[in-house]
Design a protein around this motif. Structure first.
Motif, PDB file in Angstrom:
ATOM      1  N   ARG A 394      41.877  47.900  29.674  1.00  0.00           N
ATOM      2  CA  ARG A 394      42.218  48.275  30.654  1.00  0.00           C
ATOM      3  C   ARG A 394      40.823  48.714  31.044  1.00  0.00           C
ATOM      4  NH1 ARG A 394      47.537  47.842  31.815  1.00  0.00           N
ATOM      5  NH2 ARG A 394      48.744  46.686  29.922  1.00  0.00           N
ATOM      6  N   THR A 399      44.140  51.097  34.656  1.00  0.00           N
ATOM      7  CA  THR A 399      44.985  49.031  35.562  1.00  0.00           C
ATOM      8  C   THR A 399      43.725  47.740  34.306  1.00  0.00           C
ATOM      9  OG1 THR A 399      43.515  49.855  37.112  1.00  0.00           O
ATOM     10  CG2 THR A 399      43.454  47.938  37.246  1.00  0.00           C
ATOM     11  N   TRP A 401      42.074  45.143  33.461  1.00  0.00           N
ATOM     12  CA  TRP A 401      40.982  44.191  34.293  1.00  0.00           C
ATOM     13  C   TRP A 401      40.404  42.245  33.530  1.00  0.00           C
ATOM     14  CZ3 TRP A 401      38.851  45.576  38.130  1.00  0.00           C
ATOM     15  CH2 TRP A 401      37.270  44.941  38.203  1.00  0.00           C
TER      16      TRP A 401
END
Ligand SMILES: O=C(O)[C@H](O)[C@@H](O)[C@H](O)[C@H](O)CO
Ligand SMILES: [Mg+2]
Length: 403
Positions: A394, A399, A401
């Protein structure tokens, strides 16, 4: 050469391995690696439910026909689970054919193209100094090529870097995926310093490799490739996720750093644009994920047209069966580049007796008929399957990734 029996052996001598054994009426048998790290049982189900029942009674010598029967016949072509299953069958059948011919596999493929197979070792450290200490150790062991990965200040855990000095990293280190935090900015600012330090300490001759684990965008990868040009890497691996092959056009326009890709590919079609446009330099697909010898040699031949060489994936999560077959392939294939070497534990080596040898930074192929790797089924039974997962990545804001 009728196939009279086939079955799957799952064992976990420290980590999970899936092995397919195919037995013929004459008693000659072959084994193939069907391990798909973190998704092992999906391949077991595919083999047991859909492949093995259709194999019994077939002629084991018809490797090509069986490959197409399984690949085209499924209707659902490609994909890692399907291709791991097809690969295991293919490797086991080549093992049987070579044993029946009383030849080591490399002879059946076309004979020796080289005396020994250059390998690269993994060198990792929590920081640059720690990584340099590992490089020193591996150079003393005779390695001519090292993959260097170091921790980055501000990023707590990085996949591919061992937790403690002197250890190796474990690709699937938790029952459910561990969550890592990633910062591209911190990584890009730090990593060129690692290569500068390696060149300063070890000079120009050592081959230096690095794995980005798919974490960058194309323009970021281009920046990294350019930044490390003075340190002339052997390769930069998986610098972007490669579903979009076109990404490599942009990277290639900006840098002369050689690029390696393909450890997650499983078909020649994954490579077509990359090869035809000469956007890459090394193919990485292992025999146990790319459809076995039958299909991977087609990829290698296509690659050869474009001066692209092999650099097969060889982490601990591919079993010694895959590694053993790879060493035969590496000994034969005209466009060989390098072979990854992440040594298996002694428990794993005991479950899979083999005749390949490591010496002075190279693998030496064995002369036993077949691919030279067997499985001790009684010992394998002592290590039951344990679920294990690769981590996820993340960004610092949470987010999810690439990695
Ligand atoms: O270059 C490598 O050896 C790798 O990238 C591995 O560490 C893979 O991530 C692992 O094999 C996934 O199962
Ligand atoms: Mg890799």
């Amino acid at each position: 050469m009728k196939i009279s029996d086939a079955y799957v052996i799952v064992t976990s001598p420290g980590r999970n391995f899936v092995t397919l054994k195919i037995v013929t009426e004459s008693g000659t048998y072959g084994i193939g690696d069907a391990t798909l790290n973190g998704r092992e049982m999906a391949v077991v189900a595919y083999l047991e439910e859909h492949v093995i029942p259709a194999l019994i009674g077939r002629d084991a010598s018809r490797i090509e026909d069986i490959w197409h029967y399984l690949y085209r016949g499924a209707y659902w072509r490609r994909g890692p689970v399907t291709m791991a299953a097809v690969s295991a069958v293919d490797l086991a059948l080549w093992d049987i054919k070579a044993k029946a011919a009383c030849m080591p596999l490399y002879q059946l493929l076309g004979g020796r193209s080289r005396e020994r197979v250059m390998t690269y070792a993994h060198c990792t450290g929590r920081d640059i100094e720690g990584c340099l200490a590992e490089v020193e150790k591996h150079v003393k062991l005779g390695y001519r090529a090292v993959r260097v990965q170091a921790g980055v200040p501000g990023i707590p855990t990085i996949y591919g870097v061992a937790k403690n000095a002197g250890e190796r990293y474990e690709p699937a280190d938790a029952e459910l995926p561990a969550e890592h935090v990633w910062s591209t900015e911190k990584y890009l600012n730090h990593v060129p310093k690692l290569f500068a330090a390696v060149r300063e300490r070890f000079g120009d001759e050592l081959h230096v490799l690095h794995d980005v684990h798919h974490r960058l965008t194309p323009i970021e990868a281009a920046r990294l490739g350019k930044a490390v040009e003075p340190y002339h890497l052997f390769w930069l691996e998986d610098c972007v996720p490669a579903e979009n092959q076109e990404s490599f056009r942009l990277i290639r326009q900006h840098t002369t750093t050689p690029l390696a890709v393909g450890e997650v590919f499983n078909s020649i079609h994954d490579y077509r644009e990359l090869l035809e446009n000469q956007w890459i330099d090394y193919i990485r697909t292992p025999l146990s994920h790319g459809g076995g010898i039958t299909h991977v040699r087609r990829i290698a031949d296509l690659a050869g047209l474009y001066h692209v060489r092999t650099g097969f994936h060889g982490p601990t999560d591919l079993s010694p069966v895959c590694l053993g077959a790879a060493i035969h392939f590496d000994t034969w294939v005209p466009n060989f580049g390098i072979q990854e070497h992440m040594p298996h534990t002694s428990e794993t080596d005991a479950v899979f007796p083999h005749d390949y040898r490591f010496e002075d930074g190279h693998f030496l192929v064995g002369e036993a008929p077949g691919h030279g790797v067997d499985i001790d089924e009684a010992l394998a039974k002592q290590y039951p399957y344990k679920r294990a997962s690769l981590p996820v990545n993340r960004l610092e804001d949470g987010t999810l990734w690439h990695w």
